[in-house]
Design a protein around this motif. Structure first.
Motif, PDB file in Angstrom:
ATOM      1  N   VAL A   1       0.835  -1.209   0.000  1.00 18.48           N
ATOM      2  CA  VAL A   1       0.000   0.000   0.000  1.00 18.48           C
ATOM      3  C   VAL A   1       0.869   1.259   0.000  1.00 18.48           C
ATOM      4  O   VAL A   1       0.603   2.216  -0.746  1.00 18.48           O
ATOM      5  CB  VAL A   1      -0.961  -0.002   1.214  1.00 18.48           C
ATOM      6  CG1 VAL A   1      -1.636   1.368   1.372  1.00 18.48           C
ATOM      7  CG2 VAL A   1      -2.011  -1.087   1.047  1.00 18.48           C
ATOM      8  N   ALA A   2       1.923   1.258   0.829  1.00 24.15           N
ATOM      9  CA  ALA A   2       2.837   2.412   0.870  1.00 24.15           C
ATOM     10  C   ALA A   2       3.477   2.629  -0.500  1.00 24.15           C
ATOM     11  O   ALA A   2       3.602   3.773  -0.967  1.00 24.15           O
ATOM     12  CB  ALA A   2       3.911   2.186   1.934  1.00 24.15           C
ATOM     13  N   TYR A   3       3.871   1.539  -1.138  1.00 21.95           N
ATOM     14  CA  TYR A   3       4.483   1.632  -2.475  1.00 21.95           C
ATOM     15  C   TYR A   3       3.496   2.202  -3.492  1.00 21.95           C
ATOM     16  O   TYR A   3       3.831   3.105  -4.262  1.00 21.95           O
ATOM     17  CB  TYR A   3       4.963   0.254  -2.918  1.00 21.95           C
ATOM     18  CG  TYR A   3       5.365   0.214  -4.371  1.00 21.95           C
ATOM     19  CD1 TYR A   3       6.562   0.795  -4.812  1.00 21.95           C
ATOM     20  CD2 TYR A   3       4.538  -0.378  -5.328  1.00 21.95           C
ATOM     21  CE1 TYR A   3       6.924   0.779  -6.144  1.00 21.95           C
ATOM     22  CE2 TYR A   3       4.897  -0.399  -6.671  1.00 21.95           C
ATOM     23  CZ  TYR A   3       6.087   0.181  -7.070  1.00 21.95           C
ATOM     24  OH  TYR A   3       6.426   0.177  -8.393  1.00 21.95           O
ATOM     25  N   LEU A   4       2.269   1.670  -3.498  1.00 19.45           N
ATOM     26  CA  LEU A   4       1.267   2.122  -4.465  1.00 19.45           C
ATOM     27  C   LEU A   4       0.918   3.594  -4.266  1.00 19.45           C
ATOM     28  O   LEU A   4       0.717   4.337  -5.239  1.00 19.45           O
ATOM     29  CB  LEU A   4       0.014   1.249  -4.369  1.00 19.45           C
ATOM     30  CG  LEU A   4       0.185  -0.204  -4.839  1.00 19.45           C
ATOM     31  CD1 LEU A   4      -1.079  -0.999  -4.562  1.00 19.45           C
ATOM     32  CD2 LEU A   4       0.527  -0.253  -6.328  1.00 19.45           C
ATOM     33  N   LEU A   5       0.857   4.029  -3.006  1.00 16.62           N
ATOM     34  CA  LEU A   5       0.588   5.445  -2.734  1.00 16.62           C
ATOM     35  C   LEU A   5       1.725   6.321  -3.245  1.00 16.62           C
ATOM     36  O   LEU A   5       1.493   7.397  -3.808  1.00 16.62           O
ATOM     37  CB  LEU A   5       0.392   5.661  -1.229  1.00 16.62           C
ATOM     38  CG  LEU A   5      -0.918   5.136  -0.633  1.00 16.62           C
ATOM     39  CD1 LEU A   5      -0.897   5.271   0.891  1.00 16.62           C
ATOM     40  CD2 LEU A   5      -2.116   5.899  -1.214  1.00 16.62           C
ATOM     41  N   LEU A   6       2.966   5.839  -3.074  1.00 16.98           N
ATOM     42  CA  LEU A   6       4.133   6.603  -3.516  1.00 16.98           C
ATOM     43  C   LEU A   6       4.134   6.777  -5.035  1.00 16.98           C
ATOM     44  O   LEU A   6       4.300   7.893  -5.542  1.00 16.98           O
ATOM     45  CB  LEU A   6       5.416   5.891  -3.073  1.00 16.98           C
ATOM     46  CG  LEU A   6       6.737   6.539  -3.520  1.00 16.98           C
ATOM     47  CD1 LEU A   6       6.907   7.910  -2.890  1.00 16.98           C
ATOM     48  CD2 LEU A   6       7.918   5.630  -3.174  1.00 16.98           C
ATOM     49  N   ILE A   7       3.933   5.680  -5.775  1.00 18.72           N
ATOM     50  CA  ILE A   7       3.983   5.812  -7.230  1.00 18.72           C
ATOM     51  C   ILE A   7       2.734   6.493  -7.781  1.00 18.72           C
ATOM     52  O   ILE A   7       2.789   7.154  -8.829  1.00 18.72           O
ATOM     53  CB  ILE A   7       4.219   4.451  -7.927  1.00 18.72           C
ATOM     54  CG1 ILE A   7       3.072   3.478  -7.663  1.00 18.72           C
ATOM     55  CG2 ILE A   7       5.552   3.864  -7.535  1.00 18.72           C
ATOM     56  CD1 ILE A   7       3.144   2.243  -8.568  1.00 18.72           C
ATOM     57  N   ALA A   8       1.614   6.367  -7.073  1.00 15.75           N
ATOM     58  CA  ALA A   8       0.398   7.078  -7.506  1.00 15.75           C
ATOM     59  C   ALA A   8       0.610   8.577  -7.376  1.00 15.75           C
ATOM     60  O   ALA A   8       0.256   9.351  -8.290  1.00 15.75           O
ATOM     61  CB  ALA A   8      -0.803   6.630  -6.673  1.00 15.75           C
TER      62      ALA A   8
END
Length: 337
Positions: free
Chosen positions: A285-292
């Protein structure tokens, strides 16, 4: 610097199945401002199976300073070492067939190599695509963004000359190879990074300059992008194995592996205690938020397709990390061999 003061140069270009890009590459070289009487171009071919050789031979008919050399070993370090062995120039410049070069590229590199008393000099490498659509433009921009390539200054750009650990391609005085050796033929990839680490370890200086540039043509579909980055990731680990030192690479090369492990290790441990699964979910989730967040910024700034940007970031990061993981798993088998 007038022509009488210019050194002779040997431009070495490893090639293999580059029919889509080789014309752009050659045209940019023969259009450069460096006197052709002082240069030779050595295309070292890994026995291409497409029309690459045919195209080069056609140019040789009109331009005798171009040569075609066979590389039966096929890989890049063998090609570079073959080129160095036959090169007649006082200065060696390595280039890539997947790129084109500004008209002053060679003259600016040579000028700065001598002015800075450097062991190696390189220039910014701009990313471009031959065909422009929402997918390829996303790939182009992700490969030029810190979230995609980390602190790789030659990709993200610089405004002033700076001392660095490595540069794309390279420009050296020929005697450098007598001092530091040639390229490590065990390294199918990363041989340039490893060679530059040797230069730095020996007290040499490497500079990245903003005064000129090359244009690198990126892969234009996600499958080819995945395969290329997968190999890059795998060879990061194999480079450490073959050189027996972590200093052959930089910390940023191992971040994708750490991300993949942050997903897999808690997932495996969840078979013992289900609560570990939350660590995997948290990391993802942290990764997806970062790239989003990064993709939204790029999409608004450059009017690009948001989902294509997100997917491109994921392709690059996951392929790189998975490649590193597979490289890690291969090491015990390499030791047995």
């Amino acid at each position: 610097m007038n022509n009488n003061m210019l050194p002779t140069i040997s431009i070495i270009c490893p090639v293999y199945n580059e029919e889509k890009y080789i014309v752009n590459c050659i045209e940019s070289i023969i259009s450069c401002d460096y006197p052709t009487a002082l240069m030779e171009i050595l295309f070292v071919d890994g026995m291409s199976r497409d029309s690459t050789r045919k195209i080069i031979l056609k140019y040789i008919e009109k331009h005798p300073f171009i040569q075609l050399i066979d590389n039966q070993n096929k890989t890049v370090p063998f090609a570079l070492n073959k080129g160095i062995a036959v090169a007649k120039g006082e200065i060696i410049i390595r280039i890539d067939a997947h790129a084109s070069y500004s008209s002053d590229y060679f003259s600016i590199l040579v000028k700065n190599l001598l002015k800075l008393n450097a062991d190696n000099v390189g220039a910014v490498c701009k990313t471009e695509v031959l065909n422009k659509n929402k997918k390829t433009l996303a790939i182009k921009n992700v490969l030029s963004h810190p979230l995609g390539v980390g602190n790789s200054y030659f990709r993200t750009g610089i405004s002033k000359t700076m001392e660095v650990d490595t540069v794309p391609f390279g420009c050296w005085e020929k005697e450098i190879f007598e001092k530091y050796g040639t390229f490590n033929t065990k390294l199918t990839r990363n041989q340039d990074i490893e060679f530059n680490k040797r230069i730095k370890k020996g007290g040499g200086k490497i500079f990245l300059i903003p005064d000129t540039y090359s244009v690198y043509y990126a892969r234009e579909n996600w499958k080819d992008l995945f395969n290329n980055n997968y190999q890059n990731g795998k060879w990061n680990i194999l480079t450490v194995y073959y050189t027996s030192q972590f200093s052959s690479l930089s910390i940023r090369h191992f971040i994708p592996l750490c991300f993949i492990l942050s997903l897999l290790i808690p997932l495996i441990l969840s078979f013992i205690n289900l609560n570990f699964i939350y660590l995997t979910v948290l990391s993802l989730v942290a990764y997806l938020l970062l790239i989003a967040f990064g993709s939204i910024k790029i999409a608004f700034k450059k009017q690009l397709h948001f989902l294509s940007l997100v997917y491109t970031f994921m392709v690059i990061h996951f392929s790189y990390g998975l490649g590193s993981l597979i490289g890690l798993l291969q090491i015990p088998f390499l030791k047995k061999q």
